[in-house]
Scaffold this active site. Structure first.
Site, mmCIF file in Angstrom:
data_model
loop_
_atom_site.group_PDB
_atom_site.id
_atom_site.type_symbol
_atom_site.label_atom_id
_atom_site.label_comp_id
_atom_site.label_asym_id
_atom_site.label_seq_id
_atom_site.Cartn_x
_atom_site.Cartn_y
_atom_site.Cartn_z
ATOM 1 N N SER A 237 0.820 -1.205 0.000
ATOM 2 C CA SER A 237 0.000 0.000 0.000
ATOM 3 C C SER A 237 0.852 1.252 0.000
ATOM 4 C CB SER A 237 -0.938 -0.019 1.204
ATOM 5 O OG SER A 237 -0.568 0.971 2.131
ATOM 6 N N LYS A 238 0.317 2.242 -0.664
ATOM 7 C CA LYS A 238 1.009 3.512 -0.789
ATOM 8 C C LYS A 238 1.312 4.127 0.572
ATOM 9 C CE LYS A 238 0.063 4.760 -5.159
ATOM 10 N NZ LYS A 238 -0.846 5.082 -6.230
ATOM 11 N N ARG A 239 0.392 3.960 1.485
ATOM 12 C CA ARG A 239 0.531 4.596 2.780
ATOM 13 C C ARG A 239 1.632 3.997 3.653
ATOM 14 N NH1 ARG A 239 -3.930 7.520 5.892
ATOM 15 N NH2 ARG A 239 -1.926 7.930 6.842
ATOM 16 N N ARG A 240 1.631 2.672 3.752
ATOM 17 C CA ARG A 240 2.577 2.082 4.705
ATOM 18 C C ARG A 240 3.836 1.493 4.082
ATOM 19 N NH1 ARG A 240 -2.161 -1.693 5.236
ATOM 20 N NH2 ARG A 240 -1.787 -3.049 3.474
ATOM 21 N N ASP A 241 3.835 1.270 2.766
ATOM 22 C CA ASP A 241 5.005 0.618 2.178
ATOM 23 C C ASP A 241 5.727 1.513 1.174
ATOM 24 O OD1 ASP A 241 4.282 -1.925 3.463
ATOM 25 O OD2 ASP A 241 2.620 -1.926 2.043
#
Length: 472
Positions: A237-241
């Site tokens: 995911s863009k947010r966490r990775d």
RNA sequence: GCCCCCAUCGUCCAGUGGCCUAGGACGCCGCCCUUUCAAGGCGGUAACACGGGUUCGAAUCCCGUUGGGGGUGCCA
């Protein structure tokens, strides 16, 4: 007779090119190139609020960086609104779709009242509403039966139609949604193989139903690629990775290494040789060989691939490719940089780095006025055995003052010869010199480093280390 | 909740009923080489989720369980 092989990569320009998208693009491309088919590109930008046109060009450049090319003109969904509207009109006319005036909150409230089951309840199905402000168009899904399709990777997959709600195909602002645009475009572009991420698997029955309602005689072949996941086995995911391919470019990964590594996620060559040139991968690649289960994006393995690719580069090429990292935000005063000095050290650096962004860290001591002394190294090497350290520094200073010729072989002999004849381990003897010269206990080969640093600066550093040792 | 997908070493791939006392790669550990670190060489660690079938024989086929994941938007 089978239709010609035509695949497409259809990114949505809502962010940078994602690692997962890059892999999808790669597998589409491999399928096309392997089978002598066509690789098309389509920009899925029907959602004006989320799309960022300025990112489209960046996506193209990133695909290019990876070595992926495409055939024909790029299709932009934002420019095909009329085509979608026509398709929706025909759907409406044939009774496959209908107008609905239910607001999202109403749909949700009724779903809750029904007892949890989310989704639309078909409230406007038979009200024969016409167009109007705030109204959407929904697709009438069958109440019974199931939608079956065959997936090259997963075999036959089926979804009960009763679980499919009457989904929205045209927003209240008149803009058609993903499912229609996707179905219409794949039809118009005569896509033979729809190769995409597994996250789109549940969308497939909807698209198929739409296609069939649009009177397409045949279904395309589907291939849902296993997801690329993080260490917790969740979809990247863009947010966490760390998922933007652009970031990996900046971190010094070689496109060949990245593409090669990506190819091993969900697929492996029959002979087990993972690192190999792309033409060979194209030849060996088979869509039906793709794995079913998700794959962890393992940076350590990517690093290993990258290190191998870096080492395989001709030195001149390694130097060329390192340029960017040598000149943008170097840790040394830019005017101190010397191409000649770097070229001298390049072969040694090349053998040690796993990413190009590590390059400056191996040569910084050569271009810094003073080496950056690493505390741990100083403690471990200098403080722990001050007597030996001082002794070695003295020897080095004395020997180096008059050493001829000033070249690595002679330099090494000066230190090693002394160590051997004095019963000091070579390893022990070089350490204080290394820390004095480079500031660290690890680094590129010392004798070469000293040679290229020059007699004057070498002596200066040895003396300054000695002084520091004496005063602390 | 409901629908769907998946299940071999820590990780990525091999394995498609007997060749498997399960193979390769990354990682990790050890040894060798060696001026450090790398690189290289050699060796090692480590897996068929579980339970039932089917079969002379199952990692491979079937069913179930468990576990993981994806989807469930007027995002794509």
């Amino acid at each position: 007779m089978s239709s010609p092989l035509r695949v497409r990569f259809a990114p949505s320009p809502t962010g940078y090119l994602h690692i997962g998208s890059a892999r999808t693009a790669l597998f589409n491309w491999l399928t096309a190139r392997h089978g002598g088919g066509q690789m098309l590109l389509r920009i899925e930008d029907t959602d004006a609020d989320r799309s960022r046109p300025e990112l489209i060009d960046l996506i193209f450049r990133t695909l290019g960086w990876l070595g992926l090319d495409w055939d024909g003109e790029v299709v932009h969904q934002s420019k095909r609104a009329d085509r979608y509207r026509d398709a929706v009109e025909s759907l409406l006319a044939a009774g496959h779709a209908y107008w609905c005036e239910c607001r999202p909150d109403e749909v949700k409230a009724r779903a809750q009242a029904r007892g949890g089951k989310p989704g639309y309840d078909g409230h406007c199905r038979d009200r024969e509403l016409g167009p109007g402000p705030g109204r959407v168009v929904r697709f009438r899904t069958p109440d019974e039966g199931e939608t079956v399709f065959s997936d090259v990777i997963r075999g036959q997959v089926s979804f009960p139609n009763a679980d499919l709600e009457d989904f929205v195909i045209v927003r209240s602002n008149g803009v058609p949604m993903f499912h229609v645009a996707n179905a219409v475009d794949d039809l118009d572009m005569e896509i033979s193989h729809v190769i995409r991420g597994e996250d789109l698997l549940p969308a497939t029955p909807k698209i198929l139903l739409l296609r069939r309602a649009l009177s397409s005689e045949s279904d395309p072949l589907f291939a849902h690629l296993p997801l690329i996941v993080n260490e917790k086995r969740q979809k990247l995911s863009k947010r966490r990775d760390d998922v933007a391919v652009e970031d990996y470019i900046e971190r010094g990964y070689l496109p060949e290494a990245m593409a090669n590594y990506l190819a091993t996620l969900g697929w492996g060559p029959p002979d087990g040789i993972e690192i190999r040139p792309m033409p060979e991968i194209i030849e060996l690649f088979e869509l039906s060989d793709v794995t079913k289960s998700s794959a962890f994006f393992d940076i350590k393995k990517l690093d290993a691939f990258n290190g191998e690719y870096i080492r395989a580069l001709p030195v001149g090429e390694f130097i060329n490719r390192s340029t960017h990292w040598l000149f943008s935000n170097p840790p040394w005063p830019p005017e101190n940089f010397s191409a000649g000095v770097f070229e001298f050290m390049a072969p040694h650096v090349q053998e040690r780095v796993r990413t190009l962004s590590e390059v400056p860290g191996y040569v910084d001591f050569l271009f810094l006025d003073q080496p950056l002394i690493d505390d741990d190294s100083w403690q471990k090497v200098m403080e722990k055995d001050r007597v030996l350290a001082i002794q070695v520094l003295d020897v080095a200073i004395e020997q180096f003052e008059s050493l001829e010729p000033w070249e690595s072989k002679a330099i090494s002999l000066a230190i090693i010869g002394w160590a051997d004849s004095n019963g000091v381990k070579r390893q022990k003897a070089q350490a204080p010199v290394r820390v004095a010269i480079t500031g660290r206990s690890v680094g590129p080969p010392l004798w070469e480093s000293i040679e290229v640093l020059g007699r004057g600066r070498t002596l200066e550093r040895l003396r300054s280390a000695k002084t520091r040792l004496a005063t602390t």
